[in-house]
Design an enzyme around this catalytic site. Structure first.
Site, PDB file in Angstrom:
ATOM      1  CE  LYS A 153     -33.431  30.220 -11.878  1.00  0.00           C
ATOM      2  NZ  LYS A 153     -33.963  29.256 -10.912  1.00  0.00           N
ATOM      3  CE  LYS A 192     -26.211  27.863  -7.914  1.00  0.00           C
ATOM      4  NZ  LYS A 192     -27.616  27.689  -8.304  1.00  0.00           N
ATOM      5  CG  ASP A 230     -31.727  26.304 -10.971  1.00  0.00           C
ATOM      6  OD1 ASP A 230     -31.664  26.202  -9.738  1.00  0.00           O
ATOM      7  OD2 ASP A 230     -32.449  27.135 -11.543  1.00  0.00           O
ATOM      8  CD  GLU A 231     -32.704  24.135  -7.593  1.00  0.00           C
ATOM      9  OE1 GLU A 231     -31.946  25.109  -7.783  1.00  0.00           O
ATOM     10  OE2 GLU A 231     -33.933  24.191  -7.800  1.00  0.00           O
ATOM     11  CG  HIS A 274     -28.355  25.088  -4.533  1.00  0.00           C
ATOM     12  ND1 HIS A 274     -29.504  24.684  -3.879  1.00  0.00           N
ATOM     13  CD2 HIS A 274     -28.755  26.002  -5.455  1.00  0.00           C
ATOM     14  CE1 HIS A 274     -30.544  25.319  -4.398  1.00  0.00           C
ATOM     15  NE2 HIS A 274     -30.117  26.136  -5.355  1.00  0.00           N
ATOM     16  CE  LYS A 326     -37.319  31.012  -5.781  1.00  0.00           C
ATOM     17  NZ  LYS A 326     -37.305  30.541  -7.158  1.00  0.00           N
TER      18      LYS A 326
END
Ligand code: CAP
Ligand code: MG
Length: 428
Positions: free
Chosen positions: A151, A177, A179-180, A270, A310
């Site tokens: 992140k 990993k 992020d998308e 993902h 979330k």
């Protein structure tokens, strides 16, 4: 008059593909009429009687609406396996989740589940590594795996990205990993990121004595870019690739599955964008169907939700997804709109719980999922007040506590990183 496909009491053959639909006819349309039209449109019929199909063939290929419950707004249809092309997910979806979702005679229609017959199962390879192969790769047999997503999602340059990954590995993550939405941006190009991050994964491996996996996002137009990226990873000695399965689409996934086997790479799926068609409980395609298609095609691990994090997803839905990932025989559960599925020995996928998770949630995650889960923390690691490595360590400490049945508060007494994490995230 269209042919009538209502055939209550028909006993589906072992060779039939069975679908369950939620169906809401539009005003003035009779329930059975809507079901018949839907079954016809998804197979051998049109909006009006057609003369080109011989009665013999029509009889052989006709769909059977063998269950129809108007009150529950549910129908089940058995389709002959001859209606489908083996080894092609797009063709199956064009039939049982194609035009029918757009018909005026229904206000809402949702494909809830599909049971694949043996012929179709054996026309796909299923996961190459699957859950047991991943455990072998990571050399961890007896606990959930801990992963992170670097992140922020996008914005770091390749050096900083690799450094954050290294800190995550050093602190205790098994997997790191992308992020998308990180692929090959100006500020963080694919090649440079892959090379630097894999190098630091190797360094962390030799320092910690643990296996460290980097899941680099190869999402791109399939031929030639996505495949080229996969080969870059292979040449760099990677063990994994990750893809955004919904944006790239099923043909890309099928192609990638073939290429991944040649490259010796495990595939992390993902599912971003799935909610465009899975979230509305009355229309579209269920996440259950998406998960089953993933196992059929052969992805090795898949995001299934968290229950406590979330993203939306009720506990029973998430656990149904978990069952489709890991069981060989999934029993029918009418109340959950789950059909029976015998996976015929296709390897299980490793379920991934991700989205809004913090170390404080690990006891709950462990009690919901047990050992066969990859727990992924983005903000829950990188927002740790002592930094990324401490965030990863806090996760490992929380996991140790959960495995030993010790409360986090007690374990935190002599585990500083966990103590700080509790201070930040434990709900008062
Ligand atoms: C998690 C995540 C994942 C979601 C996807 C994110 O980060 O990286 O993409 O888990 O959702 O971008 O939100 P945080 P799902 O840990 O910081 O939330 O697993 O439901 O498909
Ligand atoms: Mg993400």
């Amino acid at each position: 008059m269209l042919r009538d496909y209502i055939d209550i009491g028909y006993s589906p053959k072992g060779t039939d593909l069975i679908c369950e639909f939620h169906i809401e006819p539009s005003a003035g349309v009779n329930f059975e009429e809507a079901a018949t039209h839907m079954a016809g449109e998804s197979s051998i019929d049109s909006w009006t009687e057609i003369a080109t199909l011989s009665p013999e063939l029509a009889e052989k290929l006709k769909p059977h609406v063998f269950f129809a419950d108007e009150k529950a707004q549910t129908v089940r249809v058995a389709y002959s396996e001859d209606l489908f092309e083996l080894g092609s997910v797009p063709q199956v979806l064009s039939a049982v989740a194609g035009n029918i979702l757009s018909m005026k005679i229904v206000d809402n229609l949702r494909l809830q589940d599909i049971t694949f017959p043996k012929s179709m199962l054996s026309s796909f390879k299923g996961p190459n590594f699957g859950l047991p192969g991943i455990r072998k790769l990571v050399e961890v047999q007896d606990r959930p795996l801990i992963g992170t997503i670097v992140k922020p999602k996008v914005g770091l340059n390749s050096e900083k990205h690799a450094e954050v990954a290294y800190n995550s590995f050093a602190g205790g993550c098994d997997l790191v990993k992308d992020d998308e939405n990180l692929t090959d941006q100006k500020f963080n190009g694919f090649e440079k990121r892959a090379e630097l991050t894999l190098k630091l994964a190797e360094k962390a491996e030799s320092e910690t004595g643990e296996k460290k996996m980097y899941l680099c996002n190869v999402t791109a137009p399939t031929c030639k870019e996505m495949i080229r990226r996969m080969n870059v990873l292979k040449d760099l000695g990677a063990s994994y690739a990750m893809i955004d399965i919904v944006p790239v689409g099923w043909t890309a996934i099928q192609t990638l599955r073939e290429e991944a086997e040649d490259a010796g790479l495990a595939l992390h799926a993902h599912r971003c964008m799935h909610s465009a068609y899975t979230r509305n409980p009355r229309h579209g395609i269920s996440m259950l169907v998406v998960a089953k298609l993933c196992r059929l095609v052969g992805l090795d691990q898949l995001h299934i939700g968290t229950v406590v994090g979330k993203m939306h997803g009720e506990k029973h839905e998430v656990l149904n997804l978990r069952d489709q990932c890991v069981l060989n025989k999934v029993p029918a559960d009418e109340s959950q709109h789950v059909l029976a599925q015998d996976w015929g020995g296709l390897k299980p996928m490793f379920p991934v719980a991700s989205g809004g998770l913090a170390p404080t949630m690990i006891p709950d995650l462990y009690s919901i999922f047990g050992k066969d889960v990859i727990m992924q923390f983005g903000g829950g690691i990188h927002a740790h007040p002592m930094g990324t490595a401490a965030g990863a360590t806090a996760c490992r400490q929380a996991l140790e506590a959960s495995l030993e049945g010790i409360s986090l508060q007690n374990y935190a007494k002599d585990h500083k990183e966990l103590e700080v994490a509790l201070g930040k995230w434990l709900k008062k």
